[in-house]
Motif scaffolding. Structure first.
Motif, PDB file in Angstrom:
ATOM      1  N   GLU C  71       0.873  -1.172   0.000  1.00 15.29           N
ATOM      2  CA  GLU C  71       0.000   0.000   0.000  1.00 15.29           C
ATOM      3  C   GLU C  71       0.912   1.224   0.000  1.00 15.29           C
ATOM      4  OE1 GLU C  71      -3.235   1.946   3.089  1.00 15.29           O
ATOM      5  OE2 GLU C  71      -1.933   0.333   3.717  1.00 15.29           O
ATOM      6  N   VAL C  72       0.488   2.266  -0.691  1.00 14.66           N
ATOM      7  CA  VAL C  72       1.299   3.496  -0.679  1.00 14.66           C
ATOM      8  C   VAL C  72       0.936   4.295   0.560  1.00 14.66           C
ATOM      9  CG1 VAL C  72       1.799   5.622  -1.916  1.00 14.66           C
ATOM     10  CG2 VAL C  72       1.408   3.524  -3.172  1.00 14.66           C
ATOM     11  N   VAL C  73       1.948   4.675   1.310  1.00 14.97           N
ATOM     12  CA  VAL C  73       1.687   5.511   2.487  1.00 14.97           C
ATOM     13  C   VAL C  73       2.644   6.694   2.461  1.00 14.97           C
ATOM     14  CG1 VAL C  73       0.820   3.703   3.980  1.00 14.97           C
ATOM     15  CG2 VAL C  73       3.256   4.164   3.899  1.00 14.97           C
ATOM     16  N   ALA C  93       3.171   9.827 -12.866  1.00 11.14           N
ATOM     17  CA  ALA C  93       3.805   8.532 -13.095  1.00 11.14           C
ATOM     18  C   ALA C  93       2.814   7.389 -12.997  1.00 11.14           C
ATOM     19  CB  ALA C  93       4.926   8.321 -12.085  1.00 11.14           C
ATOM     20  N   CYS C  94       1.736   7.598 -12.291  1.00  5.16           N
ATOM     21  CA  CYS C  94       0.833   6.481 -12.036  1.00  5.16           C
ATOM     22  C   CYS C  94       0.059   6.096 -13.296  1.00  5.16           C
ATOM     23  CB  CYS C  94      -0.137   6.832 -10.928  1.00  5.16           C
ATOM     24  SG  CYS C  94      -1.271   5.497 -10.593  1.00  5.16           S
ATOM     25  N   PRO C  95       0.101   4.855 -13.676  1.00  7.87           N
ATOM     26  CA  PRO C  95      -0.616   4.446 -14.885  1.00  7.87           C
ATOM     27  C   PRO C  95      -2.126   4.380 -14.719  1.00  7.87           C
ATOM     28  CG  PRO C  95       0.700   2.627 -14.015  1.00  7.87           C
ATOM     29  CD  PRO C  95       0.856   3.756 -13.076  1.00  7.87           C
ATOM     30  N   ASN C  96      -2.623   4.331 -13.502  1.00  7.17           N
ATOM     31  CA  ASN C  96      -4.047   4.094 -13.316  1.00  7.17           C
ATOM     32  C   ASN C  96      -4.811   5.292 -12.792  1.00  7.17           C
ATOM     33  OD1 ASN C  96      -3.325   1.420 -13.807  1.00  7.17           O
ATOM     34  ND2 ASN C  96      -2.855   1.173 -11.661  1.00  7.17           N
ATOM     35  N   GLY C  97      -4.156   6.412 -12.632  1.00  6.83           N
ATOM     36  CA  GLY C  97      -4.852   7.538 -12.016  1.00  6.83           C
ATOM     37  C   GLY C  97      -5.218   7.256 -10.579  1.00  6.83           C
ATOM     38  N   LEU C 126      -7.696   1.138  -6.896  1.00  6.50           N
ATOM     39  CA  LEU C 126      -7.186   1.227  -8.264  1.00  6.50           C
ATOM     40  C   LEU C 126      -5.708   0.871  -8.351  1.00  6.50           C
ATOM     41  CD1 LEU C 126      -8.737   4.579  -9.483  1.00  6.50           C
ATOM     42  CD2 LEU C 126      -9.576   2.293  -9.860  1.00  6.50           C
ATOM     43  N   CYS C 127      -5.066   0.809  -7.226  1.00  8.56           N
ATOM     44  CA  CYS C 127      -3.604   0.689  -7.243  1.00  8.56           C
ATOM     45  C   CYS C 127      -3.185  -0.716  -7.628  1.00  8.56           C
ATOM     46  CB  CYS C 127      -3.056   1.032  -5.873  1.00  8.56           C
ATOM     47  SG  CYS C 127      -1.287   0.988  -5.795  1.00  8.56           S
ATOM     48  N   THR C 128      -2.198  -0.830  -8.497  1.00  4.69           N
ATOM     49  CA  THR C 128      -1.679  -2.136  -8.871  1.00  4.69           C
ATOM     50  C   THR C 128      -0.333  -2.415  -8.241  1.00  4.69           C
ATOM     51  OG1 THR C 128      -0.803  -1.114 -10.822  1.00  4.69           O
ATOM     52  CG2 THR C 128      -2.869  -2.280 -11.057  1.00  4.69           C
ATOM     53  N   MET C 129       0.080  -1.618  -7.323  1.00  3.97           N
ATOM     54  CA  MET C 129       1.340  -1.791  -6.585  1.00  3.97           C
ATOM     55  C   MET C 129       2.531  -1.882  -7.535  1.00  3.97           C
ATOM     56  SD  MET C 129      -0.229  -1.952  -3.798  1.00  3.97           S
ATOM     57  CE  MET C 129      -1.916  -2.265  -3.371  1.00  3.97           C
ATOM     58  N   CYS C 130       2.551  -0.992  -8.515  1.00  4.82           N
ATOM     59  CA  CYS C 130       3.619  -1.102  -9.494  1.00  4.82           C
ATOM     60  C   CYS C 130       4.867  -0.364  -9.061  1.00  4.82           C
ATOM     61  CB  CYS C 130       3.152  -0.579 -10.841  1.00  4.82           C
ATOM     62  SG  CYS C 130       2.805   1.166 -10.805  1.00  4.82           S
ATOM     63  N   ASN C 131       4.777   0.431  -8.031  1.00  8.65           N
ATOM     64  CA  ASN C 131       5.959   1.096  -7.475  1.00  8.65           C
ATOM     65  C   ASN C 131       6.419   2.298  -8.291  1.00  8.65           C
ATOM     66  OD1 ASN C 131       7.439   0.924  -5.148  1.00  8.65           O
ATOM     67  ND2 ASN C 131       9.187  -0.070  -6.125  1.00  8.65           N
ATOM     68  N   LEU C 132       5.726   2.630  -9.371  1.00  4.57           N
ATOM     69  CA  LEU C 132       6.225   3.699 -10.237  1.00  4.57           C
ATOM     70  C   LEU C 132       6.146   5.058  -9.543  1.00  4.57           C
ATOM     71  CD1 LEU C 132       4.763   2.619 -13.668  1.00  4.57           C
ATOM     72  CD2 LEU C 132       7.132   2.578 -12.963  1.00  4.57           C
ATOM     73  N   CYS C 133       5.117   5.274  -8.730  1.00  8.20           N
ATOM     74  CA  CYS C 133       4.999   6.560  -8.051  1.00  8.20           C
ATOM     75  C   CYS C 133       6.132   6.753  -7.056  1.00  8.20           C
ATOM     76  CB  CYS C 133       3.652   6.659  -7.350  1.00  8.20           C
ATOM     77  SG  CYS C 133       3.286   5.281  -6.276  1.00  8.20           S
ATOM     78  N   ILE C 134       6.480   5.673  -6.374  1.00  9.20           N
ATOM     79  CA  ILE C 134       7.535   5.766  -5.363  1.00  9.20           C
ATOM     80  C   ILE C 134       8.847   6.154  -6.030  1.00  9.20           C
ATOM     81  CG2 ILE C 134       8.636   4.540  -3.461  1.00  9.20           C
ATOM     82  CD1 ILE C 134       5.670   4.366  -3.139  1.00  9.20           C
ATOM     83  N   VAL C 143       6.153   6.018   0.423  1.00  8.76           N
ATOM     84  CA  VAL C 143       6.816   4.715   0.430  1.00  8.76           C
ATOM     85  C   VAL C 143       5.739   3.639   0.392  1.00  8.76           C
ATOM     86  CG1 VAL C 143       8.876   5.430   1.689  1.00  8.76           C
ATOM     87  CG2 VAL C 143       6.863   4.671   2.941  1.00  8.76           C
ATOM     88  N   MET C 144       6.200   2.408   0.183  1.00  8.41           N
ATOM     89  CA  MET C 144       5.294   1.282   0.221  1.00  8.41           C
ATOM     90  C   MET C 144       5.244   0.724   1.643  1.00  8.41           C
ATOM     91  SD  MET C 144       3.684   0.149  -2.427  1.00  8.41           S
ATOM     92  CE  MET C 144       3.572   0.497  -4.172  1.00  8.41           C
ATOM     93  N   ALA C 145       4.045   0.462   2.115  1.00  6.76           N
ATOM     94  CA  ALA C 145       3.898  -0.167   3.427  1.00  6.76           C
ATOM     95  C   ALA C 145       3.697  -1.656   3.236  1.00  6.76           C
ATOM     96  CB  ALA C 145       2.717   0.434   4.163  1.00  6.76           C
TER      97      ALA C 145
END
Ligand code: SF4
Ligand code: SF4
Lengths: 358, 384, 174
Positions: C71-73, C93-97, C126-134, C143-145
């Motif tokens: 999860e993004v935190v 950066a997020c592909p999914n908005g 909506l998040c696919t946990m792709c890490n691109l935003c981080i 960061v990712m939690a």
């Protein structure tokens, strides 16, 4: 001594003293029926949890471990679930036959209980053609599968049923022939006679290699007859989803499920009776002291121990082997098992005539 | 009352259902929900008794228009979507896309990143074959191997989880390299995995490969001739089982595959068993590759410097890699913008599936399951 | 139609040469079956090999790797300050908005106006946990939690505001 036969006799005496003979007979029949149904339910619960635990351990899993101590009550919970589930009858099905099929399966399994000797002198009906009766009645089983497959109006079910028909009809031959081997050696079709003949050693030890071959053939054939993996072509879930019981749900499915397990129990009981001496304790020739020690273990424990050992072997097969294809299944029977057991029967007959066995 | 027979006749007279019009043919629908199709593949099978007359795959149940979606995503973003095609070799899919973008960008990948990518590729390949092996045995009715395969696969997944942060859809590859450096535990864990694998590999033979029932069910069924393999466009283990040399890692080496020592596994029998053996032996080749690399990971950057916003020059670019299932081609047409004008994936599963009708005709229904198993179909890869 | 079927009669049992071959076939077949049964018996009796994790029971000891993408935190320090400048790089950066950065202008102590985030809305569903935003974030504000138990009864709960109420940007983060 406190034993099954003792209890049965006491009960019989008390009943005959209290009621007239006809009423006694009726009451006894009711008691026997209730006992058989109770045994059914108990066996279903025990065998299902046993299968699940055996498979889990072979598959490096834990298996059911939530309901009850170590998950032992899991199958009880499953039964409740199946009982309250809706028993759906598909629209296009032949309603009468569809609902009839599971009961035929059940009734056949119940009938097969009759000649089995559960303990010393404890048997529902010791008829003089016991073994023949078992072979005859067990072949009715296939009718229930055929009815179920046909009446479901589902092509998977139909194919499963047809496979099952071909399979059971052919494997009955080698099952019958290997049973005959023991009948030839004993000279009797009566279950109690067969058990008595193993007083000084079970047939599997007394009968040399031919009986061992007959035993192996018997185990393979009955695995096929009860539609268990690796011969579970009638269900073959990766090919036919669930085979002949695809359309069944709820209690009707549970009856099929139960009948399968009870059938496994019955064939294993018969195998144990014929080859491993039934309730007869492990006796070696004239080692009297050793035999006495063995006699102290109750006969019912001997019987159930042997039966459950055979059940375990059949489960062991199921969780190890891939499934055969239909033509290979028939090849195995007609090209390998049948010739082997026929030659074997001849050898056993020669052995019985020449008294080569112990 | 006699509806059953009627339905058989109806269906066989109805050519739109795949019926040949001959009475007595049985048409069954395997799927879209069926235990053997491992996904939502729909096969319309015409049977004569137990013998297969015709197999007609119907696709599209899991079509998510990934190609079209990619057209609206930037060159950094579209890579992660491709994990959802062949989810069992998601890392290799990402790799193919990154290679194509890099071809357009003309960037030099640092050697460390190349080695990491190859290591991960091979681990993914093993994990994929591992799962296939278990599922294959399960299709044939043996359940136990499935769980045994998952034990080994699980340790690969753990490695992936630690370095990439996810177990299945890693999205670890970015244009120019990899997203993060290797986890410090990586080398030890991979070595531990290889030891586990070597300790357990003989069980695969004991449980499945050597088993007489299994061999009889696999040998001499589903024969695919080399000519047919080529003309149907098969690739990967499916084609190599017929003796067609088509390992992209050997023919068109990418990254550092040309410097590595490994064999292209080939079998000539062309039957299901040959295809089975290819994958079993391929796992060992992958182990061999990992062994060569695991102690020789060069130091340096794990990512080349790239611009924040990637723009591919006008033109079209193609790259191909060897996934666990065969050749995956990525074709990008660029108009010079930040998003691709058109993307086309040449997925191995689609071509491999097309051969099913050809090899299944004349064999038994039970064989169909075995053949589908050896084609190693991943349905999202076919539909995309 | 049926003419087209190319007959490859599966010869399931390999041809055996006479009696010797027949017996050899049987022997080899039985042996291969026994080998497999030995293997399953090994696991039946060796419970130490069991690899099952009893998940909800081992929640406390569950050790997820620190890179696990759950999860993004947005981490806040003890003064309730975060590092987000509101640059919207993550949103791009997020592909999914998945991420919406809502900015406002704040007046700093020295009277200058500055852009800062009002809310950073994150749609977990909506998040696919792709890490691109981080990776895209220039100031490492998100960061990712390692959480992964995301199921809720109301899906509105999945829309989260990452910055704490009343939080402000850390000193020195540009
Ligand atoms: S992890 Fe990926 S999908 Fe999720 S918010 Fe970040 S960029 Fe968007
Ligand atoms: S989280 Fe990072 S990238 Fe997103 S707005 Fe804040 S500072 Fe910019």
């Amino acid at each position: 001594m406190w034993s099954f036969s003792h209890i049965a006799n006491e009960m019989h005496e008390w009943l005959s003293k209290t009621f007239n003979p006809t009423l006694t007979l009726i009451i006894e029949m009711v008691i026997a029926g209730v006992a058989v149904i109770g045994l059914f339910a108990g066996l279903g619960l025990v065998l299902v949890i046993m299968e699940r635990k055996v498979s889990a351990w072979m598959q490096i899993r834990l298996g059911p471990n939530r309901v009850g101590p170590k998950g032992m009550l899991q199958s009880l919970a499953d039964t409740v679930k199946l009982l309250v589930k809706e028993g759906l009858t598909p629209d296009g099905a032949d309603k009468f036959l569809f609902n009839l099929a599971p009961f035929i399966a059940m009734i056949v399994a119940m009938l097969l209980m009759a000649p089995i000797a559960f303990a010393r002198d404890f048997q529902l009906w010791d008829m003089n053609i016991g073994v023949l009766y078992v072979s005859a009645v067990s072949s009715i089983m296939v009718i229930s599968i055929l009815i179920a497959g046909w009446s479901s109006n589902n092509k998977y079910s139909l194919m499963g049923a047809m496979r099952s028909g071909a399979q059971i009809v052919s494997y009955e031959l080698s099952a019958g022939l290997s049973v005959l081997a023991i009948v030839v050696l004993t000279g009797s079709l009566q279950v109690s006679d067969i058990i008595q003949s193993q007083k000084d050693g079970w047939w599997i030890f007394k009968g040399h290699i031919p009986v061992i071959i007959a035993f192996v053939t018997f185990i393979i054939a009955v695995t096929a007859e009860t539609n268990r993996a690796p011969f579970d072509l009638a269900e073959a879930e990766s090919e036919l989803t669930a085979g002949f019981h695809t359309e069944y749900s709820g209690m009707k499915f549970a009856l099929f499920f139960l009948a399968e397990y009870v059938n496994v129990f019955i064939v294993c009981a018969i195998g144990a009776t014929l080859f491993l001496g039934g309730w007869m304790p492990f006796h070696i020739g004239n080692w009297t002291d050793f035999n006495h020690v063995m006699d102290y273990i109750p006969s019912s424990i001997w019987f159930f121990g042997k039966t459950f050992f055979l059940i375990f072997v059949i489960m062991w097969f199921r969780w190890t082997f891939p499934r055969l294809r239909i033509d290979q299944l028939l090849n195995l029977e007609w090209k390998y098992l049948l010739p082997i057991s026929m030659i074997n029967l001849v050898v056993v007959t020669a052995m019985a005539i020449l008294k080569w066995h112990f | 009352m006699y509806r059953q027979t009627e339905i058989i006749n109806d269906a066989s007279q109805n050519p739109s259902l795949g019926g040949s019009g001959e009475t007595g043919d049985l048409i069954i629908n395997v799927g879209p929900q069926h235990p053997a199709t491992h996904g939502v593949l729909h096969l319309v099978i015409t049977l004569n008794g137990e013998t297969i007359k015709k197999v007609e795959p119907h696709l599209g149940f899991i079509h998510r228009s990934i190609e079209k979606m990619c057209e609206s995503l930037s060159y950094r973003q579209f890579i992660y979507v491709t994990s959802r095609m062949d989810y069992l070799s998601s890392h290799i899919n990402n790799h193919a896309c990154a290679l194509c973008v890099e071809k357009g960008l003309q960037v030099e990948i640092p050697p460390r990143a190349q080695v990491i990518r190859v290591l991960m590729d091979e681990l993914t390949r093993i994990a994929s074959h591992e799962l296939w092996w278990g599922a294959m045995a399960m299709d044939l009715g043996a359940f136990t191997p499935f769980f045994h395969a998952f034990r080994e696969r699980e340790s690969i997944n753990d490695i992936m989880e630690e370095t990439c942060g996810a177990r299945l859809t890693m999205n670890y590859i970015v244009p120019g390299g990899v997203m993060q450096d290797l986890h410090p535990n990586f080398q030890n864990k991979v070595k531990a995995f290889m030891q586990l694998y070597k300790r357990k590999i003989h069980e695969y033979d004991e449980l499945v490969t050597g088993n007489i029932i299994f061999q009889n069910r696999m040998k001499n069924i589903g024969y695919l001739s080399p000519e047919d393999a080529i003309s149907y466009g098969c690739s990967g283990p499916t084609a190599r089982g017929s003796g067609v040399s088509c390992d992209i890692r050997k023919i068109y080496p990418y990254e550092i595959y040309d410097k590595l020592e490994f064999d292209e596994v080939l079998e000539t029998a062309g039957d299901s068993f040959a295809r089975y053996m290819i994958r079993i032996r391929e796992m060992q080749q992958s182990i061999r590759i990992i062994e060569q690399l695991i102690d020789n990971i060069p130091e340096g950057d794990f990512q080349a410097k790239t611009k924040a916003v990637l723009k591919l020059p006008k033109g079209d670019f193609y790259s191909r890699v060897e996934t666990a299932r065969g050749e995956l081609g990525v074709y990008i047409v660029s108009e010079g913008g930040t998003t691709p004008y058109r993307i086309k994936f040449r997925s191995p599963g689609f071509s491999n599936l097309s051969v099913l009708d050809h090899i299944a005709r004349g064999s038994k229904l039970g064989d169909l399951v075995a053949m589908m198993g050896t084609l190693d179909l991943v349905i999202p890869d076919i539909d995309r | 139609m049926s003419k087209e079927i190319n007959h490859k009669e599966p010869s399931s049992i390999p041809p055996s040469g006479g009696w010797g071959g027949y017996i050899k076939d049987v022997y080899r077949g039985v042996k291969s079956l026994l080998v497999g049964m030995k293997r399953t018996m090994y696991y039946f009796t060796h419970h130490k090999e069991i690899i099952t994790q009893q998940y909800p029971d081992n929640r406390e000891t569950l050790d997820l790797p620190d890179r696990f993408k759950g999860e993004v935190v947005m981490p806040h320090d003890e003064k309730n300050e975060h590092r987000c400048t509101g640059c919207q790089a993550c949103e791009l950066a997020c592909p999914n908005g998945t991420i919406k950065v809502i900015t406002q202008s704040v007046i700093l102590a020295d009277g200058r106006k500055k852009k800062a985030i009002d809310k950073l809305v994150y749609h977990l569903e909506l998040c696919t946990m792709c890490n691109l935003c981080i990776v895209a974030c220039p100031s490492d504000a998100i960061v990712m939690a390692q959480t992964f138990e995301h199921s809720v009864f109301d899906r509105n709960e999945l829309t989260k505001i990452l910055n704490n109420p009343g939080s402000k940007i850390m000193e020195g983060v540009e």
